[in-house]
Design a protein around this motif. Structure first.
Motif, PDB file in Angstrom:
ATOM      1  N   THR A 146       0.802  -1.218   0.000  1.00  0.00           N
ATOM      2  CA  THR A 146       0.000   0.000   0.000  1.00  0.00           C
ATOM      3  C   THR A 146       0.836   1.270   0.000  1.00  0.00           C
ATOM      4  N   TYR A 147       2.035   1.205   0.611  1.00  0.00           N
ATOM      5  CA  TYR A 147       2.723   2.435   0.978  1.00  0.00           C
ATOM      6  C   TYR A 147       3.810   2.804  -0.026  1.00  0.00           C
ATOM      7  N   ARG A 178       7.254   4.043  -1.470  1.00  0.00           N
ATOM      8  CA  ARG A 178       8.630   4.193  -0.983  1.00  0.00           C
ATOM      9  C   ARG A 178       9.396   4.918  -2.076  1.00  0.00           C
ATOM     10  N   LYS A 182       5.784   0.608  -4.445  1.00  0.00           N
ATOM     11  CA  LYS A 182       4.865   0.493  -3.305  1.00  0.00           C
ATOM     12  C   LYS A 182       5.345  -0.660  -2.465  1.00  0.00           C
ATOM     13  N   TYR A 194       5.353  -2.859   1.655  1.00  0.00           N
ATOM     14  CA  TYR A 194       4.852  -3.123   3.002  1.00  0.00           C
ATOM     15  C   TYR A 194       6.051  -3.631   3.803  1.00  0.00           C
ATOM     16  N   ASP A 209       4.996   0.119   6.073  1.00  0.00           N
ATOM     17  CA  ASP A 209       5.011   1.542   5.762  1.00  0.00           C
ATOM     18  C   ASP A 209       6.353   2.149   6.158  1.00  0.00           C
ATOM     19  N   TRP A 251      11.362  -5.424   2.858  1.00  0.00           N
ATOM     20  CA  TRP A 251       9.998  -5.044   2.507  1.00  0.00           C
ATOM     21  C   TRP A 251       9.446  -6.030   1.473  1.00  0.00           C
TER      22      TRP A 251
END
Length: 430
Positions: free
Chosen positions: A280-281, A283, A288, A290, A292, A408
């Motif tokens: 979702t986040y 970088r 994107k 996970y 965050d 990540w």
């Protein structure tokens, strides 16, 4: 040559409804369960946990418990003085004893000084964890003779239960005591034969006379002959060391490491776990991820050498029919990051920064919409080893860099919907 990087992807994730209601790992609770065996006289209707703790004193290690949350089942085994534990649990769950299957039990779970009792007539309980609640459960295994009692108890008053338990206990104990007497007769027969057999064992004392033959054998004359033999030995040793060293270190190394690591983590609790979530986040402006990273790009899972198990769900490919997902970790001493990922065209890649180090065909990758693919990435002793859907895909060397790493899950999808994953487990080891 880089292909399909940083392209805008538009797709819909089939698991979107499921993902949007999930809380992050930090908002989940935890669950631990230890198992204890109760004697025949225990009252299965008792409600005082202290009485069970004082009566059922035999710990039961080596039992397999299965925790099911939603569609995810995670199994753990009890060990002496170490309960089975699950660090990330959120929402309704089912906890079941799998070995031995369906053995009746009474379970007490404690959280913050409050104890809750559960009947488990078929060896399983259902409950719900909310927020950051931590539960410690004691699973009291009842004798087989009490199997009828908890079942009758669910629909009958407590007065019926004692009658059935007392009868069951009486019938169970009489056969048990009766069988104990015949078993004592074999020892008498068994002890008589072993005593004579022990006497011939002294025959080896006579055999010790030949042991003195080595003394005459060590005559000084033959001592001269070993010297030529000694000169040949170094030559053989030199040839032997030269041959194995190139062969052993190359091919079998990755698979041997993977086997050893898989054996080690089979009994270890992961450092991080998450049933399901999404990438979702943002970088930086490329990926994107996970978890965050927040305001700092280097905020991720802290690891040294590590193993990541995760299952990615294929998104709808959209007009350009492309997607990718995988694992990002680093940095190196040049502040670059490795990314190991698979793509919608059925190929896998290892990138370091903007450079592709390895690529190939991932034959077991399921490319259909909504299907899932499980990754296992092992990073150990400056080498990465990748499995997809339990099949060895390939390995790659890691350059110099700190042993302190961040990990990540990552995708280049920046403009489309979030990409779902599930069953994330990370083990970190020095």
């Amino acid at each position: 040559m880089k292909r399909l990087r940083y392209l805008p992807l538009v797709f819909v994730v089939l698991f979107l409804d499921l993902v949007t209601v999930v809380h992050p790992a930090r908002a989940a609770g935890s669950l631990a369960v230890s198992a204890w065996t109760c004697p025949a006289g225990v009252d299965p209707t008792g409600t005082d946990p202290a009485i069970f703790a004082a009566t059922c004193l035999t710990e039961a290690p080596g039992l397999t418990f299965a925790l099911t949350v939603g569609e995810l089942t995670r199994r753990r085994e009890t060990a002496p003085a170490r309960p089975a534990s699950w660090p990330i649990v959120s929402g309704p769950f089912t906890l079941a004893l799998e070995t031995p299957l369906s053995q009746p039990a009474v379970v007490f779970c404690q959280s913050g000084g409050t104890s809750q009792r559960f009947d488990a007539p078929t060896g399983q309980i259902e409950a719900e964890l909310t927020g950051e609640t931590g539960w410690e459960c004691r699973w009291y295994l009842l004798p087989a003779s009490t199997l009828a009692s908890p079942q009758a108890q669910s629909g009958s008053p407590a007065a019926v239960t004692p009658t059935s338990t007392s009868t069951a206990t009486a019938t169970a104990t009489v056969p048990a005591t009766a069988t104990a007497f015949p078993t004592s007769t074999p020892p008498a027969t068994a002890t008589t034969p072993p005593t004579p057999t022990a006497v011939p064992t002294t025959a080896p004392t006579a055999t010790q006379l030949p042991t003195q033959t080595p003394f005459p054998t060590s005559t000084p004359a033959p001592t001269a002959t070993p010297q030529p033999t000694a000169t040949i030995v170094p030559t053989v040793a030199a040839t032997a060391t030269a041959t194995p060293s190139p062969t052993t270190t190359s091919t079998p190394n990755s698979r041997a490491t993977a086997t050893a690591v898989a054996s080690a983590i089979a009994v270890a609790t992961p450092a991080y776990e998450l049933p399901f979530h999404s990438l979702t986040y943002p970088r930086g402006d490329a990926l994107k991820v996970y978890p965050d990273p927040g305001d700092e790009e280097d905020v991720g899972f802290d690891v040294e050498d590590f193993v990541v198990d995760v299952t990615f769900v294929n998104p709808e490919p959209g007009p350009d029919e492309t997607w990718d997902y995988g694992i990002l970790f680093g940095p190196t001493d040049k502040n670059e990051y490795y990314r190991v990922y698979a793509r919608a065209d059925g190929r896998w890649f290892v990138d370091l920064g903007d450079e592709t180090l390895r690529e190939g065909e991932a034959r077991r990758l399921d490319l259909n919409d909504g299907e899932a693919n499980t990754f296992r990435l092992i990073v150990s002793d400056s080498r990465g080893i990748l499995f997809i859907n339990d099949r060895y895909v390939g390995s790659f060397e890691l350059g110099s860099g700190s042993s302190q790493r961040k990990v990540w899950l990552a995708t280049t999808n920046l403009d489309g919907r979030d990409l779902a994953f599930r069953d994330l487990s990370i083990w970190s080891f020095p």
